[in-house]
Design a protein around this motif. Sequence first.
Motif, PDB file in Angstrom:
ATOM      1  N   UNK A  57       4.101   2.626  17.833  1.00  0.00           N
ATOM      2  CA  UNK A  57       3.370   1.498  18.304  1.00  0.00           C
ATOM      3  C   UNK A  57       2.737   0.709  17.042  1.00  0.00           C
ATOM      4  N   UNK A  58       2.825  -0.677  17.365  1.00  0.00           N
ATOM      5  CA  UNK A  58       1.954  -1.455  16.180  1.00  0.00           C
ATOM      6  C   UNK A  58       0.654  -1.782  16.906  1.00  0.00           C
ATOM      7  N   UNK A  59      -0.468  -1.263  16.361  1.00  0.00           N
ATOM      8  CA  UNK A  59      -1.818  -1.596  16.846  1.00  0.00           C
ATOM      9  C   UNK A  59      -2.530  -2.494  15.865  1.00  0.00           C
ATOM     10  N   UNK A  60      -2.064  -2.790  14.651  1.00  0.00           N
ATOM     11  CA  UNK A  60      -2.591  -3.680  13.718  1.00  0.00           C
ATOM     12  C   UNK A  60      -1.542  -4.127  12.605  1.00  0.00           C
ATOM     13  N   UNK A  61      -1.493  -5.225  12.209  1.00  0.00           N
ATOM     14  CA  UNK A  61      -0.765  -5.777  11.232  1.00  0.00           C
ATOM     15  C   UNK A  61      -1.654  -5.929  10.016  1.00  0.00           C
ATOM     16  N   UNK A  62      -1.153  -5.659   8.937  1.00  0.00           N
ATOM     17  CA  UNK A  62      -2.045  -5.754   7.711  1.00  0.00           C
ATOM     18  C   UNK A  62      -1.060  -6.622   6.604  1.00  0.00           C
ATOM     19  N   UNK A  63      -2.016  -7.357   5.980  1.00  0.00           N
ATOM     20  CA  UNK A  63      -1.377  -8.547   5.114  1.00  0.00           C
ATOM     21  C   UNK A  63      -0.945  -7.714   3.625  1.00  0.00           C
ATOM     22  N   UNK A  76      -7.837   1.551   5.074  1.00  0.00           N
ATOM     23  CA  UNK A  76      -9.056   0.989   5.969  1.00  0.00           C
ATOM     24  C   UNK A  76      -8.610   0.645   7.402  1.00  0.00           C
ATOM     25  N   UNK A  77      -7.247  -0.020   7.407  1.00  0.00           N
ATOM     26  CA  UNK A  77      -6.908  -0.416   8.649  1.00  0.00           C
ATOM     27  C   UNK A  77      -6.464   0.747   9.698  1.00  0.00           C
ATOM     28  N   UNK A  78      -6.259   1.997   9.099  1.00  0.00           N
ATOM     29  CA  UNK A  78      -5.916   3.255   9.952  1.00  0.00           C
ATOM     30  C   UNK A  78      -7.248   3.724  10.199  1.00  0.00           C
ATOM     31  N   UNK A  79      -8.105   3.752   9.403  1.00  0.00           N
ATOM     32  CA  UNK A  79      -9.617   4.364   9.866  1.00  0.00           C
ATOM     33  C   UNK A  79     -10.243   3.352  11.230  1.00  0.00           C
TER      34      UNK A  79
END
Length: 358
Positions: A57-63, A76-79
């Motif tokens: 799954x792609x639940x967030x995309x981080x730059x 941080x994005x994982x948490x």
Amino acid sequence: MDVAFDELKRLDRRLQSVELLSPGILLCGYPQEMQDSTVLMRLAQEQRPIFVRHLAPVQVIVCLSNTGDDIGALALAIADLPTFTLLEAGQRFAVQTRLLQTDAKTTFASIGKRAYSSGYVNQLLAGAVTEETGAVESVKKPQIVISLLCTLEKGYLGISLAKDNLSDWPGGARHFAQTSEQISRAEFKLLEALETFGVSLAAPGTALDLGAAPGGWTRLLSGAGMNVVAVDPAKLDPRLARQAHLEHYRGYAEAYLEDAIKRHRRFDVITNDMRMDAREAARLLVEAGACLSPDGFIISMLKLPHATPEIDPQRNLREALRLLSRHYGIVQARQLFHNRQEVTVLTARPLSKQLKPS
Ligand SMILES: C[S@@+](CC[C@H](N)C(=O)[O-])C[C@H]1O[C@@H](n2cnc3c(N)ncnc32)[C@H](O)[C@@H]1O
């Protein structure tokens, strides 16, 4: 890739292809953003598509900046993900980082040096997750997977149950260690098939290996303590000469089967790795069914040649599977990591103790 995407589309018609991130890796999405992919992943897990090897799954995309700062941003994005609550004390988890070596923007040319390796990212993120949640890192048997796919500029992140990913390995890439006893690379295909279909080679038992030379599968079957008949007009590797409980029938499978059926021979496991058209292989496997123990199983390659334009490999595969389904209660097919122009099929009768009907 098209066939795999079509399989997913059949599970959910709203699914759209968004971007080919790298050869073999497709980013998919829904018309409305933030649609949960869990339903699709569960459906795929139930219906077992043949060509879709792995889902994440792609639940967030981080730059990303391709510097050491990326690790902190990813942690941080994982948490922050709602699915982070899946990670509870004692749960087994793995971080599966894949750093793309090629980039669609540069027409899949190499994208140059990375500031970190995937192993380094896994190690740092897993350490941080364990400290925060008490979950236990388990690379080989995770219950929860944190999937991370990085281009140079973006990290695609998601957390899911390992069983919903269709494979426990990053991107479905199941690697086995090479050993000095190994006879052929084909051995990996059989090892992966046994693991994927959840079946094992049990001693004492009998095995028939069709298209056996040079003998990699024969070695594995014998090594598991089975009595093996290896069928191939070609020579077996000389190392197998010392193998006890091994008979080499130096001829064609068709002739061997005709004789074995007349003599009521029975095998617990039948394997087939012969280079032949998928439909022809299916016909032979139907015949071989007369020699299969009621609770035995067959593992076979179904070749998908694509060199001749008038041959439609997908149509051949469908016909082969249809034929097998008419004769066996259980038919499961997957294109495994070690398969190239072929798929692996497992067939058995519903009586098989090791398997349940799909
Ligand atoms: C890909 S190789 C098998 C590799 C083997 N599984 C291993 O692990 O070493 C295919 C083999 O099928 C054999 N073969 C092709 N047609 C056959 C037939 N009709 N009967 C028996 N063997 C056949 C070929 O001689 C060849 O050795």
